[in-house]
Write a protein that holds these residues in place. Structure first.
Motif, PDB file in Angstrom:
ATOM      1  N   PRO A 171       2.323   5.155  -7.968  1.00 18.25           N
ATOM      2  CA  PRO A 171       1.029   4.666  -8.460  1.00 18.25           C
ATOM      3  C   PRO A 171       1.077   4.158  -9.902  1.00 18.25           C
ATOM      4  O   PRO A 171       0.212   3.383 -10.310  1.00 18.25           O
ATOM      5  N   ARG A 175       2.406   1.657  -3.402  1.00 16.61           N
ATOM      6  CA  ARG A 175       1.399   2.109  -4.384  1.00 16.61           C
ATOM      7  C   ARG A 175       1.203   3.620  -4.286  1.00 16.61           C
ATOM      8  O   ARG A 175       1.098   4.310  -5.309  1.00 16.61           O
ATOM      9  N   LEU A 176       1.167   4.128  -3.063  1.00 18.02           N
ATOM     10  CA  LEU A 176       1.007   5.579  -2.881  1.00 18.02           C
ATOM     11  C   LEU A 176       2.230   6.346  -3.381  1.00 18.02           C
ATOM     12  O   LEU A 176       2.100   7.454  -3.917  1.00 18.02           O
ATOM     13  N   ASP A 179      -6.729   2.536   2.468  1.00 16.02           N
ATOM     14  CA  ASP A 179      -7.921   2.673   1.622  1.00 16.02           C
ATOM     15  C   ASP A 179      -7.629   3.568   0.423  1.00 16.02           C
ATOM     16  O   ASP A 179      -8.098   3.306  -0.696  1.00 16.02           O
ATOM     17  N   ALA A 180      -6.829   4.612   0.652  1.00 13.02           N
ATOM     18  CA  ALA A 180      -6.413   5.461  -0.471  1.00 13.02           C
ATOM     19  C   ALA A 180      -5.574   4.660  -1.457  1.00 13.02           C
ATOM     20  O   ALA A 180      -5.713   4.808  -2.680  1.00 13.02           O
ATOM     21  N   ALA A 181      -4.718   3.792  -0.927  1.00 11.92           N
ATOM     22  CA  ALA A 181      -3.905   2.938  -1.799  1.00 11.92           C
ATOM     23  C   ALA A 181      -4.776   1.964  -2.577  1.00 11.92           C
ATOM     24  O   ALA A 181      -4.537   1.701  -3.764  1.00 11.92           O
ATOM     25  N   ASP A 194      -2.474   5.345   4.627  1.00 11.47           N
ATOM     26  CA  ASP A 194      -3.906   5.215   4.354  1.00 11.47           C
ATOM     27  C   ASP A 194      -4.090   4.081   3.340  1.00 11.47           C
ATOM     28  O   ASP A 194      -3.963   4.289   2.120  1.00 11.47           O
ATOM     29  N   LYS A 244      -2.417   1.533  10.265  1.00  2.81           N
ATOM     30  CA  LYS A 244      -3.061   2.815  10.574  1.00  2.81           C
ATOM     31  C   LYS A 244      -4.227   2.619  11.547  1.00  2.81           C
ATOM     32  O   LYS A 244      -4.454   3.465  12.425  1.00  2.81           O
ATOM     33  N   ALA A 292       0.841  -1.205   0.000  1.00  2.00           N
ATOM     34  CA  ALA A 292       0.000   0.000   0.000  1.00  2.00           C
ATOM     35  C   ALA A 292       0.875   1.255   0.000  1.00  2.00           C
ATOM     36  O   ALA A 292       0.619   2.210  -0.754  1.00  2.00           O
ATOM     37  N   ARG A 293       1.903   1.243   0.837  1.00  2.00           N
ATOM     38  CA  ARG A 293       2.836   2.388   0.871  1.00  2.00           C
ATOM     39  C   ARG A 293       3.488   2.584  -0.498  1.00  2.00           C
ATOM     40  O   ARG A 293       3.593   3.708  -1.009  1.00  2.00           O
ATOM     41  N   ARG A 310      -7.798   2.445  -3.588  1.00  2.00           N
ATOM     42  CA  ARG A 310      -8.466   3.166  -4.674  1.00  2.00           C
ATOM     43  C   ARG A 310      -7.551   3.335  -5.884  1.00  2.00           C
ATOM     44  O   ARG A 310      -8.018   3.532  -7.011  1.00  2.00           O
ATOM     45  N   LEU A 311      -6.242   3.231  -5.639  1.00  2.00           N
ATOM     46  CA  LEU A 311      -5.275   3.308  -6.732  1.00  2.00           C
ATOM     47  C   LEU A 311      -4.919   1.930  -7.281  1.00  2.00           C
ATOM     48  O   LEU A 311      -4.075   1.817  -8.173  1.00  2.00           O
TER      49      LEU A 311
END
Length: 406
Positions: free
Chosen positions: A97, A93-94, A249-251, A247, A266, A90-91, A253-254
């Motif tokens: 992306p 991906r942010l 969830d933000a990741a 976050d 988190k 996830a990290r 979404r990507l």
């Protein structure tokens, strides 16, 4: 008090008697509340204050800086095999992306059964390419055994991996990275990029709190099950660098793999490890162990104790090898200070050795079912006197069954 066996088991393992005696009081009345620790609300002011104290003592013992958060969870190291992948992907991906899943690389250093399982879990989960940065089996005589720490030139780290994983001490195979940076068996921190936020993940389950953690501040994540050196089963302790608490969830979404809410770092951090009910009793006893450790002198005391116990064991093992009775399973210099593994040679002598030890009140000496032999786990609560009793028995056994007599 009734006599107690000497517990050389690999985990759950021995706890200090003084701590167990103190814990019995808390089972009936925790910190003057009139409620036992196994009954009290995890959101009570008394327990939340206690939890903060446990965190502070971990920081004190390991010198954990504010750059890292300390989190408490459940599921053991095996759950973290999945959680570290999900959170670090996830990290990544942010941060990146635009990359495809195939271009997201996870580096694994495989030195034993547990790091092998961690790499297998990463492959199973998908969403990345797993690179085996080093595999110690290639440096064993049979090309199959986990009996060594690879040399520095064996490592092939990726350019920008999402994580770099290693297991500091392999409980099953008795292999451990040396704490001495000049040792050929130390982890090759010098090969990693300088002045960077490294995605370095260390599984310290079976050596946690036995000595200082080298380059702790350079790690993204350190995790440890409590049930070796600091408490009963049920608690997992995480030390997570703050930039790795993202976050998820933000990741997602990507395009990142969605992270279950209780595996997201988190979630733990935002709720002070109290999003759901934590392992209250395990945390309580762990807190008592940490206080006991500080009273005795902290990690300096335990590192010295561990050095003495392990040196004596390896010395008697080497003597038994000259007599043709014992055979160590690990190459010299790569042996664990926590889990000493060896075979007993001769028809029926392994069973005889184990039985003789149990008759003398020494338990938990059978090797892991996957490798057999003997495994002596000398975690913090195993005293030097108890270790000396085993050494005396080993000397006696080797003398009685010596093959190489003149």
């Amino acid at each position: 008090m009734e006599s107690r066996a000497i517990n050389f088991g690999a985990g759950p393992s021995a706890l200090p008697v003084a701590v167990l005696q103190e814990a019995t009081k808390g089972l009936l009345n925790f910190n003057g509340t009139g409620i036992g620790i196994a009954e009290i609300s995890h959101r009570s002011k008394e327990f939340t204050a206690y939890l903060q104290g446990v965190e502070q003592n971990i920081r004190k013992l390991l010198d954990v800086q504010p750059t890292h958060s300390i989190l408490f969870t459940q599921g053991g190291g095996s759950t973290q095999f999945s959680a570290v992948v999900l959170n670090m992907l996830a990290r990544h991906r942010l941060l990146h992306p635009q990359l495809t899943d195939e271009d997201r690389v996870l580096d694994y250093v495989v030195t034993g059964s547990w790091s092998k399982k961690a790499a297998e879990e990463a492959r199973r989960m998908g969403g990345s390419t797993v690179n085996i940065a080093a595999d110690s089996r290639k440096y064993s005589q049979d090309q199959k055994s986990f009996d060594n720490i690879p040399p520095a030139d064996a490592y092939s780290f990726s350019n920008d991996p999402a994580l770099i994983y290693y297991c500091a001490n392999e409980t099953v195979d008795g292999v451990e990275f040396s704490a001495e940076e000049t040792s050929p068996a130390s982890f090759p921190f010098h090969l990693l990029p300088k002045n960077a936020l490294l995605p370095l993940v260390g599984d310290y389950s079976s050596s946690f709190m036995s000595r200082a953690i080298p380059h702790l501040s350079d790690h993204a994540i350190i995790y440890a099950g409590a049930q070796k050196n600091v408490g009963p089963a049920g608690l997992t302790i995480l030390i997570v660098r703050n930039d790795c608490i993202v976050d998820v969830d933000a990741a997602a979404r990507l395009g990142a793999i969605p992270v279950p809410i209780c595996l997201a770092y988190k979630t733990l951090a935002d709720h002070n490890s109290l999003y759901n009910t934590p392992p209250v009793l395990s945390i309580y006893i762990t807190g008592l162990v940490l206080e006991y450790m500080l009273q005795l002198g902290g990690l300096d005391y335990y590192a010295s104790l561990t050095n003495r116990k392990s040196k004596k064991l390896y010395d008697v093992l080497k003597d038994g090898e000259t007599k043709g009775i014992f055979k160590g399973k690990v190459k010299e210099g790569s042996g664990s200070q926590m889990n000493v593994v060896f075979d007993v040679l001769g028809e029926g002598l392994l069973a005889k050795f184990i039985a003789g030890a149990e008759e003398r009140g020494m338990k938990g000496l059978k090797g892991h079912r996957s490798v057999g032999g003997v495994r002596v786990s000398i975690y913090n609560a195993v005293t030097e006197e108890e270790t000396d009793q085993l050494i005396s028995y080993m000397e006696q056994f080797a003398g009685q069954h010596e093959v190489n007599k003149e």
